[in-house]
Design an enzyme around this catalytic site. Sequence first.
Site, PDB file in Angstrom:
ATOM      1  CD  GLU A   1       3.148 -38.360 -40.132  1.00 14.94           C
ATOM      2  OE1 GLU A   1       3.968 -38.846 -39.325  1.00 14.94           O
ATOM      3  OE2 GLU A   1       2.819 -37.182 -40.132  1.00 14.94           O
TER       4      GLU A   1
ATOM      5  CG  HIS B   1       6.680 -36.790 -38.502  1.00 16.32           C
ATOM      6  ND1 HIS B   1       5.531 -37.206 -37.907  1.00 16.32           N
ATOM      7  CD2 HIS B   1       7.265 -35.959 -37.595  1.00 16.32           C
ATOM      8  CE1 HIS B   1       5.417 -36.675 -36.702  1.00 16.32           C
ATOM      9  NE2 HIS B   1       6.467 -35.910 -36.496  1.00 16.32           N
TER      10      HIS B   1
HETATM   11  P1  NAD Z   1       4.664 -25.987 -27.062  1.00 13.42           P
HETATM   12  O1  NAD Z   1       3.815 -26.677 -26.060  1.00 13.42           O
HETATM   13  O2  NAD Z   1       5.866 -25.236 -26.605  1.00 13.42           O
HETATM   14  O3  NAD Z   1       3.761 -24.966 -27.930  1.00 13.42           O
HETATM   15  C1  NAD Z   1       2.491 -25.269 -28.397  1.00 13.42           C
HETATM   16  C2  NAD Z   1       1.698 -23.975 -28.373  1.00 13.42           C
HETATM   17  O4  NAD Z   1       0.440 -24.214 -28.997  1.00 13.42           O
HETATM   18  C3  NAD Z   1       1.415 -23.481 -26.950  1.00 13.42           C
HETATM   19  O5  NAD Z   1       1.841 -22.141 -26.794  1.00 13.42           O
HETATM   20  C4  NAD Z   1      -0.097 -23.589 -26.831  1.00 13.42           C
HETATM   21  O6  NAD Z   1      -0.654 -22.551 -26.040  1.00 13.42           O
HETATM   22  C5  NAD Z   1      -0.538 -23.468 -28.274  1.00 13.42           C
HETATM   23  N1  NAD Z   1      -1.874 -23.972 -28.502  1.00 13.42           N
HETATM   24  C6  NAD Z   1      -2.470 -25.055 -27.950  1.00 13.42           C
HETATM   25  N2  NAD Z   1      -3.718 -25.179 -28.413  1.00 13.42           N
HETATM   26  C7  NAD Z   1      -3.924 -24.154 -29.272  1.00 13.42           C
HETATM   27  C8  NAD Z   1      -5.033 -23.730 -30.064  1.00 13.42           C
HETATM   28  N3  NAD Z   1      -6.196 -24.385 -30.047  1.00 13.42           N
HETATM   29  N4  NAD Z   1      -4.867 -22.631 -30.831  1.00 13.42           N
HETATM   30  C9  NAD Z   1      -3.705 -21.950 -30.870  1.00 13.42           C
HETATM   31  N5  NAD Z   1      -2.642 -22.289 -30.112  1.00 13.42           N
HETATM   32  C10 NAD Z   1      -2.752 -23.383 -29.336  1.00 13.42           C
HETATM   33  O7  NAD Z   1       5.072 -27.116 -28.109  1.00 13.42           O
HETATM   34  P2  NAD Z   1       6.212 -27.033 -29.213  1.00 13.42           P
HETATM   35  O8  NAD Z   1       7.448 -27.663 -28.692  1.00 13.42           O
HETATM   36  O9  NAD Z   1       6.262 -25.649 -29.749  1.00 13.42           O
HETATM   37  O10 NAD Z   1       5.616 -28.047 -30.309  1.00 13.42           O
HETATM   38  C11 NAD Z   1       4.412 -27.752 -30.975  1.00 13.42           C
HETATM   39  C12 NAD Z   1       3.943 -28.964 -31.735  1.00 13.42           C
HETATM   40  O11 NAD Z   1       4.811 -29.210 -32.835  1.00 13.42           O
HETATM   41  C13 NAD Z   1       4.019 -30.301 -30.949  1.00 13.42           C
HETATM   42  O12 NAD Z   1       2.918 -30.455 -30.094  1.00 13.42           O
HETATM   43  C14 NAD Z   1       4.041 -31.321 -32.056  1.00 13.42           C
HETATM   44  O13 NAD Z   1       2.724 -31.657 -32.432  1.00 13.42           O
HETATM   45  C15 NAD Z   1       4.705 -30.571 -33.196  1.00 13.42           C
HETATM   46  N6  NAD Z   1       6.051 -31.117 -33.447  1.00 13.42           N
HETATM   47  C16 NAD Z   1       6.314 -31.599 -34.684  1.00 13.42           C
HETATM   48  C17 NAD Z   1       7.566 -32.122 -34.958  1.00 13.42           C
HETATM   49  C18 NAD Z   1       7.909 -32.642 -36.325  1.00 13.42           C
HETATM   50  O14 NAD Z   1       8.786 -33.482 -36.439  1.00 13.42           O
HETATM   51  N7  NAD Z   1       7.277 -32.159 -37.374  1.00 13.42           N
HETATM   52  C19 NAD Z   1       8.553 -32.166 -33.959  1.00 13.42           C
HETATM   53  C20 NAD Z   1       8.251 -31.621 -32.718  1.00 13.42           C
HETATM   54  C21 NAD Z   1       6.996 -31.106 -32.470  1.00 13.42           C
END
Ligand code: NAD
Length: 324
Positions: free
Chosen positions: A260, A279
């Site tokens: 990215e 992104h």
């Molecule tokens: P969150 O912490 O609420 O949820 C993440 C979930 O993933 C948790 O329930 C956790 O238990 C689970 N998890 C962790 N490791 C795992 C594994 N090995 N297998 C299966 N599940 C697993 O976070 P969120 O707010 O839901 O965000 C999730 C992710 O989305 C962030 O960490 C970030 O990487 C990504 N994100 C991307 C953008 C974007 O612009 N595209 C924006 C925000 C977040």
Amino acid sequence: MPTVMLSHALYEDGMRLLREQAKVIIADNSDMDAVLTQLQKADGLILRVGKIDRGIMEKCPNLKVISRPGVGVDTVDMQAATELGIPVVIAPGTNARSVAEHAVALTYTLTKNISESLSETAGGNFGIRNKYAAIELENHTLGIIGFGNIGHLTAALFAANGMKIHTYDPYVPMEEAERCGYVPHDTLEDCLGACDVVSLHVPLTPQTRGMFGKEQLSSMKTGAFLINCARGEVVDEQALYDSLISGKLAGAAADVMQAEPMDPASLLFTCKNFIATPHMAALTRESAARTSRLTAEGTLAVLRGEHWEHVANPQVYNHPRWLK
Ligand code: NAD
């Protein structure tokens, strides 16, 4: 009035709040060494882009709070901040709705073959309609990998559109998915084998890096779709390319990729059934407004001496600076 320095301006809602209650310096610079003299005058730092390490913090004895307009704190030396009694304010949950909606938008774009149809139509190919590449999502199964904030919302949006929801998240009790009327799985492979569309919502950790490799993609249903709004490094892009070319997967969509800004030379962009956005899932006006407000509120609260709840290092409140 306290002084707050920002590496770059926040969205207007947060800026308004800051200007009402603080003297604001916008550095327009992500290099904290280069703006050290200004930072030394500041009581608070809002770091949108750039890094802050122990050396800089130690040269800024006035600094009482560091804020990140998001949840990622990999750009802040957390140990140093905590040892120096500096709370690191974060803005959790403010972008979940935007990312969930983006996952839905990508899924519809992909499964209705919108991207190819747009360019073909503009090029005069009305006959693209007869390709019958589109499907209905109703009654198809959606796998949510990572059933956290964004996973929950994405599942709810798709369930409302008639999809059957399956989940895989070893850290969330199975009962939570069952309570929502979904089908939880205790292995990733079982979940993948049951789903027509798989949407990724895991954080990037040592366990999730490369989590979607050749083996996992082979466990997916033939003709399934993969949506990645999590992190690029979760998916092995060569394996994804192979599964798109071989017809194992019907399509894939990504808001995030390993490189990215995205590399236009990536082989994935040669696939008509691969689409990507830059992104941008979290970058809606509403999400920016919420994030900027919560970041500004947290920064000002800490500067008033309040124990603000949304900090990445809550143990900081045991520091002598906070026990007085
Ligand atoms: P969150 O912490 O609420 O949820 C993440 C979930 O993933 C948790 O329930 C956790 O238990 C689970 N998890 C962790 N490791 C795992 C594994 N090995 N297998 C299966 N599940 C697993 O976070 P969120 O707010 O839901 O965000 C999730 C992710 O989305 C962030 O960490 C970030 O990487 C990504 N994100 C991307 C953008 C974007 O612009 N595209 C924006 C925000 C977040």
